[in-house]
Design a protein around this motif. Structure first.
Motif, PDB file in Angstrom:
ATOM      1  N   ARG A  12       0.836  -1.214   0.000  1.00 39.91           N
ATOM      2  CA  ARG A  12       0.000   0.000   0.000  1.00 39.91           C
ATOM      3  C   ARG A  12       0.861   1.250   0.000  1.00 39.91           C
ATOM      4  O   ARG A  12       0.446   2.299  -0.480  1.00 39.91           O
ATOM      5  N   ALA A  13       2.076   1.136   0.570  1.00 40.59           N
ATOM      6  CA  ALA A  13       2.920   2.331   0.722  1.00 40.59           C
ATOM      7  C   ALA A  13       4.394   1.999   0.549  1.00 40.59           C
ATOM      8  O   ALA A  13       4.824   0.883   0.817  1.00 40.59           O
ATOM      9  N   MET A  14       5.152   2.996   0.109  1.00 33.93           N
ATOM     10  CA  MET A  14       6.608   2.871   0.029  1.00 33.93           C
ATOM     11  C   MET A  14       7.250   4.116   0.636  1.00 33.93           C
ATOM     12  O   MET A  14       6.809   5.239   0.364  1.00 33.93           O
ATOM     13  N   LEU A  15       8.281   3.890   1.423  1.00 35.02           N
ATOM     14  CA  LEU A  15       9.116   4.968   1.948  1.00 35.02           C
ATOM     15  C   LEU A  15      10.409   4.899   1.121  1.00 35.02           C
ATOM     16  O   LEU A  15      11.058   3.854   1.066  1.00 35.02           O
ATOM     17  N   ALA A 133       0.759   6.199  -9.807  1.00 35.40           N
ATOM     18  CA  ALA A 133      -0.416   5.952 -10.652  1.00 35.40           C
ATOM     19  C   ALA A 133      -1.103   4.631 -10.294  1.00 35.40           C
ATOM     20  O   ALA A 133      -2.311   4.485 -10.480  1.00 35.40           O
ATOM     21  N   LEU A 134      -0.329   3.699  -9.747  1.00 36.68           N
ATOM     22  CA  LEU A 134      -0.895   2.404  -9.314  1.00 36.68           C
ATOM     23  C   LEU A 134      -1.608   2.531  -7.967  1.00 36.68           C
ATOM     24  O   LEU A 134      -2.128   1.542  -7.440  1.00 36.68           O
ATOM     25  N   GLY A 135      -1.600   3.751  -7.408  1.00 34.74           N
ATOM     26  CA  GLY A 135      -2.310   3.982  -6.149  1.00 34.74           C
ATOM     27  C   GLY A 135      -1.488   3.729  -4.901  1.00 34.74           C
ATOM     28  O   GLY A 135      -2.027   3.664  -3.792  1.00 34.74           O
ATOM     29  N   ILE A 136      -0.175   3.598  -5.069  1.00 37.45           N
ATOM     30  CA  ILE A 136       0.693   3.373  -3.903  1.00 37.45           C
ATOM     31  C   ILE A 136       0.992   4.710  -3.241  1.00 37.45           C
ATOM     32  O   ILE A 136       1.296   5.695  -3.913  1.00 37.45           O
ATOM     33  N   LYS A 137       0.863   4.747  -1.915  1.00 35.75           N
ATOM     34  CA  LYS A 137       1.181   5.960  -1.143  1.00 35.75           C
ATOM     35  C   LYS A 137       2.701   6.062  -1.043  1.00 35.75           C
ATOM     36  O   LYS A 137       3.367   5.103  -0.673  1.00 35.75           O
ATOM     37  N   ILE A 165       6.690  14.415   2.206  1.00 31.39           N
ATOM     38  CA  ILE A 165       8.139  14.678   2.111  1.00 31.39           C
ATOM     39  C   ILE A 165       8.653  14.877   3.529  1.00 31.39           C
ATOM     40  O   ILE A 165       8.165  15.755   4.248  1.00 31.39           O
ATOM     41  N   GLN A 166       9.617  14.055   3.920  1.00 22.55           N
ATOM     42  CA  GLN A 166      10.133  14.122   5.288  1.00 22.55           C
ATOM     43  C   GLN A 166      11.642  14.311   5.278  1.00 22.55           C
ATOM     44  O   GLN A 166      12.397  13.400   4.956  1.00 22.55           O
ATOM     45  N   ALA A 180      11.332   8.141  12.788  1.00 21.51           N
ATOM     46  CA  ALA A 180      11.397   8.622  11.402  1.00 21.51           C
ATOM     47  C   ALA A 180      10.491   7.768  10.513  1.00 21.51           C
ATOM     48  O   ALA A 180       9.760   8.286   9.669  1.00 21.51           O
ATOM     49  N   TYR A 181      10.522   6.462  10.735  1.00 25.06           N
ATOM     50  CA  TYR A 181       9.710   5.547   9.922  1.00 25.06           C
ATOM     51  C   TYR A 181       8.250   5.570  10.392  1.00 25.06           C
ATOM     52  O   TYR A 181       7.330   5.579   9.571  1.00 25.06           O
ATOM     53  N   LEU A 182       8.085   5.584  11.703  1.00 29.40           N
ATOM     54  CA  LEU A 182       6.721   5.582  12.269  1.00 29.40           C
ATOM     55  C   LEU A 182       5.957   6.840  11.861  1.00 29.40           C
ATOM     56  O   LEU A 182       4.776   6.773  11.512  1.00 29.40           O
ATOM     57  N   HIS A 183       6.648   7.976  11.865  1.00 25.99           N
ATOM     58  CA  HIS A 183       6.009   9.241  11.484  1.00 25.99           C
ATOM     59  C   HIS A 183       5.592   9.210  10.011  1.00 25.99           C
ATOM     60  O   HIS A 183       4.491   9.635   9.653  1.00 25.99           O
ATOM     61  N   ALA A 184       6.481   8.704   9.162  1.00 21.06           N
ATOM     62  CA  ALA A 184       6.181   8.638   7.721  1.00 21.06           C
ATOM     63  C   ALA A 184       4.981   7.724   7.461  1.00 21.06           C
ATOM     64  O   ALA A 184       4.091   8.063   6.673  1.00 21.06           O
ATOM     65  N   MET A 185       4.940   6.579   8.152  1.00 15.80           N
ATOM     66  CA  MET A 185       3.808   5.653   7.968  1.00 15.80           C
ATOM     67  C   MET A 185       2.506   6.268   8.475  1.00 15.80           C
ATOM     68  O   MET A 185       1.454   6.114   7.851  1.00 15.80           O
ATOM     69  N   GLU A 186       2.612   6.976   9.588  1.00 17.47           N
ATOM     70  CA  GLU A 186       1.434   7.655  10.140  1.00 17.47           C
ATOM     71  C   GLU A 186       0.915   8.710   9.150  1.00 17.47           C
ATOM     72  O   GLU A 186      -0.287   8.827   8.921  1.00 17.47           O
ATOM     73  N   ALA A 187       1.848   9.442   8.549  1.00  9.61           N
ATOM     74  CA  ALA A 187       1.470  10.483   7.576  1.00  9.61           C
ATOM     75  C   ALA A 187       0.754   9.870   6.371  1.00  9.61           C
ATOM     76  O   ALA A 187      -0.139  10.495   5.785  1.00  9.61           O
ATOM     77  N   LEU A 188       1.130   8.650   6.005  1.00 12.27           N
ATOM     78  CA  LEU A 188       0.504   7.972   4.867  1.00 12.27           C
ATOM     79  C   LEU A 188      -0.718   7.152   5.284  1.00 12.27           C
ATOM     80  O   LEU A 188      -1.446   6.641   4.431  1.00 12.27           O
ATOM     81  N   GLY A 189      -0.892   6.989   6.592  1.00 13.71           N
ATOM     82  CA  GLY A 189      -2.032   6.214   7.094  1.00 13.71           C
ATOM     83  C   GLY A 189      -1.894   4.717   6.877  1.00 13.71           C
ATOM     84  O   GLY A 189      -2.869   4.028   6.562  1.00 13.71           O
ATOM     85  N   VAL A 190      -0.670   4.212   7.040  1.00 15.75           N
ATOM     86  CA  VAL A 190      -0.426   2.779   6.834  1.00 15.75           C
ATOM     87  C   VAL A 190       0.329   2.180   8.014  1.00 15.75           C
ATOM     88  O   VAL A 190       0.904   2.898   8.828  1.00 15.75           O
ATOM     89  N   SER A 191       0.343   0.839   8.059  1.00 13.96           N
ATOM     90  CA  SER A 191       1.119   0.148   9.092  1.00 13.96           C
ATOM     91  C   SER A 191       2.317  -0.541   8.440  1.00 13.96           C
ATOM     92  O   SER A 191       2.415  -0.612   7.208  1.00 13.96           O
ATOM     93  N   ALA A 192       3.221  -1.066   9.271  1.00  8.97           N
ATOM     94  CA  ALA A 192       4.465  -1.661   8.775  1.00  8.97           C
ATOM     95  C   ALA A 192       4.210  -2.791   7.781  1.00  8.97           C
ATOM     96  O   ALA A 192       4.914  -2.919   6.784  1.00  8.97           O
TER      97      ALA A 192
END
Length: 247
Positions: A12-15, A133-137, A165-166, A180-192
């Motif tokens: 769902r998400a990529m950092l 475009a594939l819908g990945i956060k 952007i962090q 740093a990782y937890l904040h970015a995931m929170e900003a995207l609304g995803v879990s690990a």
């Protein structure tokens, strides 16, 4: 029949890291130092430029291996220190003592050279755009000073490509701090479990993210392979962000 390892479905998400992941920024420092010392050959004489480059690089590697995080926010100043340190090591070994003002000019030229030489890796923009475009956060998670890193985000047209952007210097924390990782995931609304981390630093982009349960991909742009004796095991190794695309 050989079984090919199936790639996990896209998350769902990529950092994504910036320097030496999206941009060619700080990789191959030995080439950069040799280029710069060659420019200053007359002033360094009778010392061969390569000898000076080797001494500065050795001091710099040792410095960064032990440096506090605060130095990442003061790169130009750190480089003054590492060139002076390299010069001091040469003097201690019985070579000509080189002046501090030369160290500062050499260091500043190195900083300017790094800026001039930066470029976006081929296919990186397109890969990021396709993932979006594939819908990945997408979150850009980069260490370093606010002004220098923000300038790169603008110069290389990254701002509109990411949902978040962090920058370490803007947020007051950076990799490998867990937040740093937890904040970015929170900003995207995803879990690990829904997240991949991609970058070139084994400590920042593999070790800590894996501990948090993030699927961790190491980008090895030059194909050097894992360092000798490394016990780090990335979940996947790629050479280009384009490899993240399906098919």
């Amino acid at each position: 029949m050989a079984m090919s390892l199936a790639m996990p479905p896209l998350p769902r998400a990529m950092l994504i890291d910036m320097d030496d992941t999206i941009l060619s920024a700080y990789g191959r420092p030995e080439i950069a130092w040799n280029t710069i010392t060659a420019e200053f050959a007359e002033e360094l004489a009778p010392l061969p430029p390569q000898l000076v480059a080797t001494a500065v690089l050795a001091f710099a590697r040792n410095f960064w291996a032990n440096a506090e995080a605060a130095w990442r926010l003061k790169l130009a100043e750190a480089r003054h220190l590492t060139v002076k340190g390299g010069f001091a090591a040469l003097a201690a070994a019985g070579h000509r003592a080189l002046p501090d003002d030369l160290a500062i000019r050499l260091a500043d030229r190195f900083t300017a050279y790094r800026e001039e030489e930066m470029f976006v890796f081929p296919g990186a923009h397109e890969a990021i755009d396709q993932l979006k475009a594939l819908g990945i956060k997408l979150a850009l998670v980069t260490n370093g000073a606010a002004d220098t890193q923000r300038a790169k985000v603008e110069r290389f047209e990254l701002a509109h490509r990411f949902h978040h952007i962090q920058i370490e210097g803007e947020h007051g924390f950076g990799k490998p701090e867990e937040r740093a990782y937890l904040h970015a995931m929170e900003a995207l609304g995803v879990s690990a479990k829904d997240t991949w981390m991609i970058g070139d630093n084994l400590e920042w982009e593999v070790v800590t993210p894996q501990r948090l349960g993030i699927y961790s991909i190491w980008i090895d742009v030059h194909g050097d392979g894992l360092p000798e004796g490394s016990i780090v095991k990335p979940d996947r190794i790629i050479r280009s962000l384009t490899e993240l695309l399906p098919g």
